[in-house]
Scaffold this motif. Structure first.
Motif, PDB file in Angstrom:
ATOM      1  N   GLY A 447      15.148  23.302  40.066  1.00  0.00           N
ATOM      2  CA  GLY A 447      14.528  22.056  39.631  1.00  0.00           C
ATOM      3  C   GLY A 447      14.939  21.648  38.236  1.00  0.00           C
ATOM      4  N   SER A 448      15.050  22.606  37.329  1.00  0.00           N
ATOM      5  CA  SER A 448      15.425  22.293  35.954  1.00  0.00           C
ATOM      6  C   SER A 448      16.868  21.814  35.854  1.00  0.00           C
ATOM      7  CB  SER A 448      15.232  23.537  35.074  1.00  0.00           C
ATOM      8  OG  SER A 448      13.863  23.910  35.009  1.00  0.00           O
ATOM      9  N   ALA A 449      17.769  22.454  36.582  1.00  0.00           N
ATOM     10  CA  ALA A 449      19.184  22.101  36.488  1.00  0.00           C
ATOM     11  C   ALA A 449      19.453  20.685  36.965  1.00  0.00           C
ATOM     12  CB  ALA A 449      20.020  23.096  37.286  1.00  0.00           C
ATOM     13  N   ARG A 450      18.644  20.167  37.864  1.00  0.00           N
ATOM     14  CA  ARG A 450      18.890  18.825  38.407  1.00  0.00           C
ATOM     15  C   ARG A 450      18.799  17.749  37.327  1.00  0.00           C
ATOM     16  NH1 ARG A 450      15.502  17.692  43.704  1.00  0.00           N
ATOM     17  NH2 ARG A 450      16.713  15.755  43.487  1.00  0.00           N
ATOM     18  N   GLY A 451      18.105  18.044  36.237  1.00  0.00           N
ATOM     19  CA  GLY A 451      17.991  17.056  35.165  1.00  0.00           C
ATOM     20  C   GLY A 451      19.305  16.730  34.490  1.00  0.00           C
ATOM     21  N   TRP A 452      20.305  17.633  34.609  1.00  0.00           N
ATOM     22  CA  TRP A 452      21.599  17.402  33.951  1.00  0.00           C
ATOM     23  C   TRP A 452      22.716  17.159  34.959  1.00  0.00           C
ATOM     24  CZ3 TRP A 452      17.869  20.528  31.779  1.00  0.00           C
ATOM     25  CH2 TRP A 452      17.539  20.271  30.450  1.00  0.00           C
ATOM     26  N   GLU A 453      22.389  16.680  36.129  1.00  0.00           N
ATOM     27  CA  GLU A 453      23.411  16.379  37.122  1.00  0.00           C
ATOM     28  C   GLU A 453      24.438  15.414  36.533  1.00  0.00           C
ATOM     29  OE1 GLU A 453      21.390  14.899  40.496  1.00  0.00           O
ATOM     30  OE2 GLU A 453      20.874  16.877  41.306  1.00  0.00           O
TER      31      GLU A 453
END
Length: 506
Positions: A447-453
């Motif tokens: 979930g956290s990584a999706r913020g920097w797609e």
């Protein structure tokens, strides 16, 4: 207006141009020489050794196989694809002409080394490197203009203009990759400081009537040093004259023969000299790599003797470090101070290489004190620890940026983790984005990584060997920005991602 003007179409300028274009920046490269080919770039005069760190950079952009093909190298410089353990290096290089035994390298002492296709250096040549990078740049849409000499550089808060050949090239940023006699460095007012030369060095391609009088390889003598390579007539030598001859006059056959006889202690006779040039061990570095909107990379920022072949590798490291940071600034998502980390990280590395070069020169001096030191150094190089230390330095495996973390992997080049389905970290970096490897069993960072797609690629483990880690955040230059244990801290990851990749909302 372009996003970036790069002055210099050598390996450093071309690699940087590819990095910027890969990130979607508009780039124009201005090169003084009208033609890319030169006998000084082809073998044998253009022979260069790429360190493991440089080979890794090509590998991470999908350029290793084209480079090996262009270089005539058949085997990957590393372990077999399915190897469980790192293989010992096939070559360990030298220090001041004293060759190292690769069997003495202690693999267990090398930090976080995993088997992979890019864990060792490669012998290549400038022509092969530039051919591969030019093809990549052209495919990416980089504009390369040759036969263009920059005569003026002006800048303000909004941009920079390079004047060349009656034309003006406006951009938001300009990077000088134009070599040791950098015009950009001079025009932009960079301070260039260091030490004066101890010797004049020579490299030549000549016929030798009695080549058998010269021993192959590096030869330290009572009066200097000479190198005879496997190519007949390809000879290098150093004459400790304080750099008096360099560029003061053309090296004639008689002069070259006199120097070669003196440093070799033989009566060898030169025939035709096809090509010859001189150089010195002058070691200089700019006090900063950035002045406003003008930056320097490669020899434009630092020069030193070619001993150990560190110059090209140092410059490629500059390009890899700078490219993604400059691109983030162009696109407006760079966190505050990101561009300042270019000088902060690369300047100490450059200073270390200059000192490494100076140390070799001090050992090579033809006097009793230096010869005494040579004996001590030879003894140290004959040990496992001594060989491993030199190999770490020359391969780039000991490099570590201070990123403010105590984790021993942070700031180092990321190991080439191999995920269970066979994909390697290097395979995930071809597009120039950062990567987060979530090696945990429960996809803790999903979930956290999706913020920097768009800026960070998210990949899930498990890995064949996770080195005891649960997650790793890798910058686009291959440097580990953050590492977490088997139960990774999401908040710590988000802080690290924000530090290097900016706000996730951008």
């Amino acid at each position: 207006m372009h996003d970036t003007v790069i002055v210099g179409a050598g390996p450093v300028g071309l690699f940087l141009a590819c990095e910027l274009r890969l990130a979607g920046c508009s780039v124009v490269v201005l090169e003084r020489e009208p033609e890319p080919r030169s006998p000084w770039k082809a073998e044998p005069l253009g022979m260069r050794g790429l360190s493991a760190a440089s080979v890794e950079a090509f590998y991470r952009r999908g350029l290793l196989r084209p480079l090996l093909t262009a270089s005539g190298v058949r085997d990957d410089p590393g372990a077999a694809p399915d190897a469980d353990e790192p293989s010992p290096p096939r070559s360990a290089g030298h220090f001041a002409g004293m060759m190292l035994d690769p069997t003495r390298v202690d693999l267990a002492a090398l930090p976080f080394r995993l088997p992979g296709p890019a864990v060792e250096g490669v012998m290549t040549n400038l022509e092969a490197i530039e051919t591969v990078l030019t093809e990549q740049a052209t495919e990416l849409g980089v504009e390369i203009r040759r036969g263009v000499t920059v005569s003026a550089v002006t800048q303000d808060d909004d941009g920079v203009v390079a004047r060349a050949g009656g034309h003006e090239y406006a951009a938001r940023w300009l990077v000088g990759c134009d070599g040791g006699r950098s015009t950009v460095r001079r025009l932009a007012g960079f301070e260039f400081v260091g030490t004066e030369p101890q010797f004049t060095g020579y490299v030549m391609l000549a016929t030798v009537a009695d080549l058998e009088k010269l021993r192959p390889g590096f030869n330290l003598t009572q009066t200097g040093m000479y190198l005879r390579t496997h190519r007949d007539g390809h000879i290098g030598m150093t004459d400790f004259d304080g750099g008096a001859f360099d560029r003061s006059q053309r090296p004639t056959r008689d002069h070259l023969q006199a120097v070669l006889r003196r440093v070799s202690g033989t009566d060898v006779t030169l025939g035709d000299v096809r090509l010859a040039a001189s150089f010195t061990d002058r070691a200089m570095q700019t006090t900063t790599y950035r002045q406003g909107r003008v930056m320097l990379a490669g020899d434009a920022a630092h020069i030193h003797s070619p001993l150990g072949g560190q110059g090209l590798n140092l410059g490629l490291g500059d390009a890899v470090n700078l490219g993604w940071k400059l691109a983030a600034s162009v696109h407006g998502h760079a966190p505050d101070g990101l561009l300042d980390t270019y000088t902060r990280e690369r300047h100490p590395v450059g200073a270390g290489v200059l000192d490494w070069s100076r140390a070799q020169v001090a050992v090579m001096r033809p006097d009793p004190h230096a010869r005494a030191i040579q004996g001590v150094v030879r003894d140290l190089l004959g040990t496992r620890d001594g060989t491993t230390h030199v190999f770490e330095r020359t391969s780039g495996s000991s490099n570590r940026y201070d990123l403010g973390s105590e984790h021993p992997l942070t700031g180092r080049s990321a190991p080439d983790f191999r995920l269970a389905h066979g994909i390697r970290l290097g395979d995930l970096m071809h597009d120039g984005r950062g990567v987060v490897l979530d090696l945990s069993a429960d996809r803790a960072l999903h979930g956290s990584a999706r913020g920097w797609e768009g800026r960070i690629r998210y990949a899930v483990g498990p890995a064949r060997d996770d080195l005891g880690l649960g997650a790793v955040l890798v910058r686009p230059d291959g440097t580990v920005a953050w590492a977490g244990d088997r139960d990774p801290d999401r908040a710590a990851f988000e802080r690290a991602a924000g530090q290097w990749f900016g706000s996730p909302e951008l």
